[in-house]
Design a protein around this motif. Structure first.
Motif, short mmCIF file in Angstrom:
data_model
loop_
_atom_site.label_atom_id
_atom_site.label_comp_id
_atom_site.label_asym_id
_atom_site.label_seq_id
_atom_site.Cartn_x
_atom_site.Cartn_y
_atom_site.Cartn_z
N THR A 32 0.81 -1.23 0.00
CA THR A 32 0.00 0.00 0.00
C THR A 32 0.84 1.26 0.00
N ASP A 33 2.13 1.13 -0.26
CA ASP A 33 3.00 2.31 -0.22
C ASP A 33 2.52 3.38 -1.18
N GLY A 34 2.16 2.98 -2.38
CA GLY A 34 1.71 3.95 -3.37
C GLY A 34 0.44 4.65 -2.95
N ILE A 35 -0.50 3.88 -2.36
CA ILE A 35 -1.75 4.47 -1.90
C ILE A 35 -1.48 5.46 -0.78
N SER A 36 -0.60 5.08 0.14
CA SER A 36 -0.27 5.95 1.27
C SER A 36 0.32 7.26 0.78
N GLU A 37 1.23 7.18 -0.19
CA GLU A 37 1.85 8.39 -0.72
C GLU A 37 0.81 9.28 -1.41
N ALA A 38 -0.11 8.65 -2.15
CA ALA A 38 -1.15 9.41 -2.85
C ALA A 38 -2.07 10.11 -1.85
N LEU A 39 -2.45 9.41 -0.77
CA LEU A 39 -3.31 10.02 0.24
C LEU A 39 -2.60 11.18 0.95
N ALA A 40 -1.30 11.00 1.21
CA ALA A 40 -0.54 12.07 1.85
C ALA A 40 -0.44 13.28 0.93
N ALA A 41 -0.21 13.04 -0.36
CA ALA A 41 -0.13 14.14 -1.32
C ALA A 41 -1.46 14.88 -1.42
N SER A 42 -2.56 14.11 -1.41
CA SER A 42 -3.89 14.73 -1.43
C SER A 42 -4.11 15.55 -0.16
N GLY A 43 -3.67 15.01 0.97
CA GLY A 43 -3.81 15.73 2.23
C GLY A 43 -3.00 17.02 2.25
N ASP A 44 -1.80 16.98 1.69
CA ASP A 44 -0.98 18.19 1.62
C ASP A 44 -1.68 19.27 0.79
N LEU A 45 -2.29 18.86 -0.31
CA LEU A 45 -3.01 19.82 -1.15
C LEU A 45 -4.19 20.42 -0.40
#
Length: 283
Positions: free
Chosen positions: A54-67
């Motif tokens: 789930t590393d990719g999903i986690s990174e995508a969620l974090a990027a969305s959260g940063d935005l």
């Protein structure tokens, strides 16, 4: 409200109701001389997928959260340029767990009424009821508003409980707004009360005396706040929802003697026409 708590915490999930909550929280922080902390939770429970990376999903969620946080900061700063605004991205199993880390340190926790399944969406079910009723201090639920002000704060008071936390927040909120404070006690007589010999007028007069006594020390502490005392016959949720149509804020406690834990506050959250503050004493 403790003078040591100098931050207002607002939950952000990128939805329109979340944006309204950020705007409300920015106004509140500016009005009360506090800093604003915008927080987004990346829910790690959604990543519990056995046998899958789930590393990719986690990174995508974090990027969305940063935005979401960048946009939230921009919204707050545009609305209140003088305001100190900070943001925080938290990785936690669920939203309540993430919020719990910081709720006890905040003067107020602000969330939208609805959202994308994050902070605000939780308030539509039992998890949201625990959020507003079990976290220390005031939790403010911001509903849709047209931007107008009414010049009144309404406090719903259960005379069987300690009125201190509700009245402290209500008087402070009214003073900060230069608003009138309406303190309302609604009582609902049991079935067949009149047939059993209960004099409703005498009962109402007794409640008025108790309300006046409860308010006396708070009037002394806040002599500049105009106070209206209201004792009304009806269900507390109905009466507070009606009063909220002409209020900027409704303040209620997190429990009551005559109703299950949180049922009145839960009902007011659903039916009020303005933001609702659910106040639980600090631990």
């Amino acid at each position: 409200m403790s003078t040591q708590r100098r931050t207002i915490l607002v939950g952000a999930d990128g939805s329109a109701p979340s944006d309204r909550a950020i705007g409300w929280a920015a106004d509140e922080a500016a009005r009360t001389g506090k800093a604003l902390l915008i927080l987004h939770v990346v829910e790690t429970a959604t990543l519990d997928l056995p046998g899958r990376t789930t590393d990719g999903i986690s990174e995508a969620l974090a990027a969305s959260g940063d935005l979401i946080l960048r946009e939230g900061r921009a919204l707050a700063s545009e609305r209140r340029p003088e305001l100190a605004v900070d943001t925080m991205l938290v990785h936690e199993r669920n939203v309540p767990a993430g919020l719990r880390q910081y709720a006890g340190e905040a003067a107020e926790v602000v969330i939208g009424h609805r959202g994308r399944g994050g902070f605000a969406g939780l308030l539509l079910g039992s998890t949201g009821l625990r959020l507003a009723g079990h976290y220390p201090g005031p939790v403010i639920v911001v509903r849709d508003q047209d931007g107008s002000t009414a010049g009144e704060v309404v406090a719903g008071l259960d005379l069987a409980e300690d009125p201190g936390p509700v009245l402290e927040h209500a008087f402070t909120a009214a003073a900060a707004r230069g608003a009138r404070l309406r303190v309302l006690h609604a009582w609902h007589p049991p079935a067949l009360a009149v047939e059993s010999g209960v004099d409703l007028q005498i009962t109402a007069d007794t409640f008025r005396d108790h309300l006046a006594a409860a308010l006396a020390p708070w009037r002394d502490r806040h002599p500049d706040v105009k106070v209206v005392e209201d004792v009304v016959l009806g269900h507390p949720v109905d009466m507070l929802a009606t009063a909220s149509a002409h209020a900027d804020l409704v303040v209620v406690g997190s429990r009551g003697r005559s109703f299950p834990l949180g049922s009145v506050s839960h009902g007011v959250i659903h039916h009020a026409h303005c933001p609702v503050a659910v106040v639980r004493p600090y631990d």
